[in-house]
Design a protein around this motif. Structure first.
Motif, mmCIF file in Angstrom:
data_model
loop_
_atom_site.group_PDB
_atom_site.id
_atom_site.type_symbol
_atom_site.label_atom_id
_atom_site.label_comp_id
_atom_site.label_asym_id
_atom_site.label_seq_id
_atom_site.Cartn_x
_atom_site.Cartn_y
_atom_site.Cartn_z
ATOM 1 N N GLY A 118 -2.627 -8.399 0.789
ATOM 2 C CA GLY A 118 -1.393 -7.488 0.929
ATOM 3 C C GLY A 118 -1.384 -6.293 0.346
ATOM 4 O O GLY A 118 -0.512 -5.766 0.229
ATOM 5 N N GLU A 119 -2.699 -5.890 -0.437
ATOM 6 C CA GLU A 119 -2.237 -5.175 -1.341
ATOM 7 C C GLU A 119 -3.187 -3.785 -0.420
ATOM 8 O O GLU A 119 -3.219 -2.471 -1.080
ATOM 9 N N VAL A 120 -3.696 -4.063 0.398
ATOM 10 C CA VAL A 120 -4.727 -2.511 1.093
ATOM 11 C C VAL A 120 -4.108 -2.785 2.563
ATOM 12 O O VAL A 120 -3.452 -3.504 3.667
ATOM 13 N N SER A 121 -4.046 -0.800 3.496
ATOM 14 C CA SER A 121 -4.091 -1.120 5.129
ATOM 15 C C SER A 121 -4.659 -1.943 4.951
ATOM 16 O O SER A 121 -5.675 -2.734 4.984
ATOM 17 N N GLU A 122 -4.681 -2.243 6.810
ATOM 18 C CA GLU A 122 -5.311 -3.241 8.074
ATOM 19 C C GLU A 122 -6.571 -2.116 7.429
ATOM 20 O O GLU A 122 -6.121 -0.737 7.758
ATOM 21 N N GLY A 123 -7.186 -2.642 8.360
ATOM 22 C CA GLY A 123 -8.989 -1.893 8.429
ATOM 23 C C GLY A 123 -9.255 -1.086 7.628
ATOM 24 O O GLY A 123 -9.916 -0.152 7.764
ATOM 25 N N ALA A 124 -8.546 -1.425 5.772
ATOM 26 C CA ALA A 124 -9.053 -0.577 5.096
ATOM 27 C C ALA A 124 -10.569 -1.973 4.343
ATOM 28 O O ALA A 124 -11.216 -2.958 5.037
ATOM 29 N N THR A 125 -11.259 -0.446 3.996
ATOM 30 C CA THR A 125 -12.537 -0.793 3.607
ATOM 31 C C THR A 125 -12.848 -0.100 2.407
ATOM 32 O O THR A 125 -12.087 0.352 1.940
ATOM 33 N N VAL A 126 -14.335 -0.745 2.030
ATOM 34 C CA VAL A 126 -14.437 -0.615 0.313
ATOM 35 C C VAL A 126 -14.285 0.856 0.088
ATOM 36 O O VAL A 126 -13.738 1.259 -1.216
ATOM 37 N N PRO A 173 1.065 -0.933 0.586
ATOM 38 C CA PRO A 173 0.176 -0.201 0.093
ATOM 39 C C PRO A 173 0.786 1.058 -0.040
ATOM 40 O O PRO A 173 0.856 2.689 -0.371
ATOM 41 N N GLU A 174 2.074 1.119 0.961
ATOM 42 C CA GLU A 174 2.799 2.278 0.666
ATOM 43 C C GLU A 174 3.535 2.961 -0.333
ATOM 44 O O GLU A 174 3.538 4.010 -1.387
ATOM 45 N N VAL A 175 3.659 1.873 -1.615
ATOM 46 C CA VAL A 175 3.703 2.214 -2.696
ATOM 47 C C VAL A 175 2.855 2.540 -4.006
ATOM 48 O O VAL A 175 2.809 3.477 -5.029
ATOM 49 N N ALA A 176 1.730 2.234 -3.377
ATOM 50 C CA ALA A 176 0.597 2.355 -4.418
ATOM 51 C C ALA A 176 0.041 3.722 -4.539
ATOM 52 O O ALA A 176 -0.740 4.630 -4.999
ATOM 53 N N ALA A 177 0.669 3.982 -2.879
ATOM 54 C CA ALA A 177 0.311 5.899 -3.039
ATOM 55 C C ALA A 177 1.093 6.174 -3.299
ATOM 56 O O ALA A 177 0.529 8.096 -3.055
ATOM 57 N N LYS A 178 2.004 6.394 -3.616
ATOM 58 C CA LYS A 178 3.322 7.411 -4.354
ATOM 59 C C LYS A 178 3.900 7.043 -6.040
ATOM 60 O O LYS A 178 3.982 7.265 -6.513
ATOM 61 N N ARG A 203 -12.479 -5.175 -5.938
ATOM 62 C CA ARG A 203 -12.066 -6.403 -5.713
ATOM 63 C C ARG A 203 -10.747 -6.217 -5.410
ATOM 64 O O ARG A 203 -9.788 -6.959 -4.798
ATOM 65 N N ARG A 204 -10.406 -4.785 -4.921
ATOM 66 C CA ARG A 204 -8.589 -4.547 -4.345
ATOM 67 C C ARG A 204 -8.720 -4.785 -3.184
ATOM 68 O O ARG A 204 -7.721 -5.412 -2.662
#
Ligand code: C5P
Length: 225
Positions: free
Chosen positions: A164-172, A95-100, A158-159
């Motif tokens: 491993g691609e989303v942060s802990e506690g991620a919601t739709v 998620p860190e890489v995805a954010a940047k 889908r995401r």
């Protein structure tokens, strides 16, 4: 003989990676994920403590010392290497890489540097390449071009299930916002923004199972090969 390229472009989490991978398997073609190349470079940039938002010129400076490339694995498999080391999923799909990554990908020197490497893959043979600018910039002469999209809700769902691609506690909602932000940057950047090539076939995967997406594209390619 002339070698055909198949390009798949589209927004984040549209299902284009899975579709491209499945299509390549179906056609016995090579598969190149260019998003992972931008992500690999982003992981290097972040590991050096460079802030892509405020120091884009620092990214340009480190490019000559970097080596990001696909190397042949078993059969048609291609493996992504970062400076001689196999890229790890935890490195590129975080998620860190995805954010940047979109901040790194909008740097013109970065695009030039990676597009050159992507074009070299065409020498391998029949290739399915997916990304954002493959049909428009990397292979504008490609014989088969697809633009893959899906509704924002379907993409977020889908995401969310991709481990491993989303942060802990991620919601739709949070994932949808992250995706929308990245698409906004990718579609509005000055150099090679995300958009369908004029001659691309548009495929909306919102209501289509993956297998159907793959067979639909494979049918089109087989007819034209
Ligand atoms: O495909 P994926 O979502 O892994 O791509 C990550 C990011 O890399 C995109 O959001 C975009 O900023 C960048 N990218 C790009 N051009 C490509 C492929 C990816 O700018 N051809």
């Amino acid at each position: 003989a002339e070698i055909a390229q198949i390009t798949l472009d589209g927004p984040a989490a549209s299902g284009k990676s899975s579709a491209a991978q499945g299509l390549a398997k179906e056609l016995n073609a090579y598969f190149v994920n260019t998003g992972d190349m931008y992500r690999a470079l982003t992981s290097v940039v972040l590991s050096k403590g460079i802030d892509p938002e405020t120091q884009p010129e620092e990214i340009e400076k480190i490019l000559p010392e970097q080596d990001i490339r696909y190397v042949s694995g078993e059969g048609l498999e291609l493996l992504l290497q970062i400076n001689g080391q196999l890229a790890q999923a935890s490195q590129v799909r975080s998620p860190e890489v995805a954010a940047k990554v979109s901040l790194v990908a909008k740097v013109p020197a970065v695009r030039q540097w990676l597009v050159k490497r992507q074009r070299q893959s065409a020498e391998l043979g029949l290739i399915v390449m997916e990304g954002r600018d493959i049909g428009t910039v990397v292979f504008p002469e490609a014989k088969f071009k697809f633009y893959v999209s899906a509704s924002p809700l379907v993409r977020a769902q889908r995401r969310l299930v991709q481990e491993g691609e989303v942060s802990e506690g991620a919601t739709v909602e949070k994932v949808a916002a992250e995706i929308a932000k990245r698409d906004e940057m990718d579609m509005n950047r000055a150099v090679s923004p995300l958009k369908p090539a004029e001659d691309a076939i548009k495929v909306d995967t919102s209501d289509l199972p993956l297998e159907e997406v793959i067979s639909l594209m494979a049918t089109i390619v087989r007819k034209g090969l």
